[in-house]
Design a protein around this motif. Structure first.
Motif, PDB file in Angstrom:
ATOM      1  N   LYS A 184      80.147 -31.811 -34.539  1.00 37.52           N
ATOM      2  CA  LYS A 184      80.354 -33.114 -33.897  1.00 37.52           C
ATOM      3  C   LYS A 184      81.025 -34.142 -34.798  1.00 37.52           C
ATOM      4  CE  LYS A 184      75.643 -34.796 -34.849  1.00 37.52           C
ATOM      5  NZ  LYS A 184      74.386 -35.288 -34.227  1.00 37.52           N
TER       6      LYS A 184
ATOM      7  N   GLN B  41      84.987 -26.277 -31.802  1.00 36.03           N
ATOM      8  CA  GLN B  41      84.317 -27.492 -32.281  1.00 36.03           C
ATOM      9  C   GLN B  41      83.098 -27.787 -31.414  1.00 36.03           C
ATOM     10  OE1 GLN B  41      84.534 -30.922 -30.780  1.00 36.03           O
ATOM     11  NE2 GLN B  41      84.640 -32.304 -32.548  1.00 36.03           N
ATOM     12  N   LYS B  42      83.268 -27.612 -30.108  1.00 30.94           N
ATOM     13  CA  LYS B  42      82.168 -27.853 -29.169  1.00 30.94           C
ATOM     14  C   LYS B  42      81.050 -26.825 -29.348  1.00 30.94           C
ATOM     15  CE  LYS B  42      81.012 -27.290 -24.295  1.00 30.94           C
ATOM     16  NZ  LYS B  42      81.526 -26.805 -22.967  1.00 30.94           N
TER      17      LYS B  42
ATOM     18  N   LYS C  75      79.116 -26.918 -32.495  1.00 27.99           N
ATOM     19  CA  LYS C  75      78.461 -28.222 -32.625  1.00 27.99           C
ATOM     20  C   LYS C  75      78.906 -28.968 -33.892  1.00 27.99           C
ATOM     21  CE  LYS C  75      74.476 -26.566 -29.989  1.00 27.99           C
ATOM     22  NZ  LYS C  75      73.015 -26.343 -29.962  1.00 27.99           N
TER      23      LYS C  75
ATOM     24  N   ASN D  13      89.373 -27.075 -30.125  1.00 26.75           N
ATOM     25  CA  ASN D  13      88.435 -27.903 -29.376  1.00 26.75           C
ATOM     26  C   ASN D  13      87.245 -27.104 -28.855  1.00 26.75           C
ATOM     27  OD1 ASN D  13      89.640 -30.777 -28.945  1.00 26.75           O
ATOM     28  ND2 ASN D  13      91.374 -29.398 -28.651  1.00 26.75           N
TER      29      ASN D  13
END
Length: 328
Positions: free
Chosen positions: A115, A109-110, A113, A106
């Motif tokens: 998304k 992923q953030k 980016k 997580n």
């Protein structure tokens, strides 16, 4: 399935065997006699020579694990000529992590980016990356996902290492700790038009779980018995010699029994970088050819689940691994 990118990022601090031994002796001098300290030093020198351990890289001052995972991920996107929006699955793999839940994927992923990507973790010690490749291939084959990034950030050394030796005998369950190096890698795989380009075969001997472990505080609730009294939670231990002896015989037999492996015309061999000496012994026993071996333990130590993709990334940059190369 095709490999679109394999990239890596390394911390800046080069650590020698002498650096490791010096700190061990410093931390152990309150528990051992001068004679025992001399024996401990000689034992480590001999084991480092036997395993062909030379240097490894660890985080330097003000360096943080997270930055290397991000760096590797960005390099992979650039190498694959992809935007973050094109990745639809991120799998984070390996031992390196700062929390048990939620999935470490997580965070990346953030920060990368991604998304449009869903994400999860796979944790299977040094085999984590290989397990993720197998999972990714299955997803790609069914058409569920198209562009998959597999990322690890193996920065595990001082957090799990115990430098205090109360006895020279402790080396048996603690030596592999001090071969550990740190690295992050990012791999991107996508669909391919080629047939039969991927094959994997796994075997597991669960009864050997006692040979290598990083225990949690509640280990007694989930263990059916250990070889030693666990020194403390989150302290790595590994019976390297016993593990290598067991794995060597099983690995060589497995290779010889599986026709898809022993009849494959390989051009380069990547192995888990626990020991270059062990890798060479397997290569010789299985008659794979020393000239096909690409070993990196001497250069980076044991980088856990990053070892195979790190070797592949280096081989690409060295010109040893190219499009169409047959890899074992």
């Amino acid at each position: 399935m095709k490999f679109c990118a394999v990239e890596h990022a390394l911390p800046s601090k080069l650590v020698t065997n002498e650096d490791i031994i010096r700190e061990i002796l410093l931390k152990s001098k309150n528990y051992l006699t001068g004679k025992a300290l001399d024996l401990l030093e000689k034992t480590f020198e001999d084991l480092f020579e036997k395993s062909v351990t030379s240097i490894r890289y660890h985080r330097g001052e003000n360096e943080k694990a997270l930055q290397f995972g991000i760096d590797a991920g960005k390099k992979a996107l650039e190498s694959a000529n992809m935007s973050p929006d094109e990745i639809d699955l991120l799998i984070y793999v390996g031992v390196g992590r700062g929390f048990i839940e939620p999935a470490t994927a997580n965070v990346f992923q953030k920060l990368l980016k991604l998304k449009n990507a869903t994400c999860f973790d796979i944790l299977d010690a040094c085999a984590s990356w290989l397990r993720a490749i197998h999972v990714a291939q299955s997803f790609i084959k069914t058409g569920m996902y198209k562009n998959i990034m597999i990322l690890n950030c193996e920065f595990n050394f001082k957090e799990y290492a115990n430098f205090e030796f109360r006895s020279v005998a402790d080396v048996e369950s603690n030596f592999p700790t001090f071969t550990i190096g740190e690295a992050a890698t990012a791999t991107i795989v996508s669909p391919s038009q080629e047939e039969n380009e991927y094959y994997a075969d796994f075997k597991t001997w669960g009864e050997k779980h006692t040979l290598c472990k990083i225990p949690l505080p509640n280990i007694n609730e989930y263990s059916d018995g250990e070889l030693i009294n666990i020194p403390s939670a989150l302290t790595f231990f590994s019976y390297g010699e016993k593990l290598f002896r067991f794995v060597f015989s099983k690995l060589c037999r497995h290779y010889k029994e599986v026709a898809a492996l022993n009849q494959f015309k390989h051009e380069i061999v990547f192995s888990h970088s626990a020991s270059d000496a062990m890798s060479d012994r397997v290569i010789d026993t299985c008659k794979l050819g020393r000239e096909t071996a690409y070993n990196i333990h001497r250069r980076f130590g044991n980088t856990v689940s990053a070892s195979v993709p790190l070797a592949m990334s280096c081989a690409i940059k060295d010109g040893r691994l190219k499009q169409g190369t047959n890899v074992l």
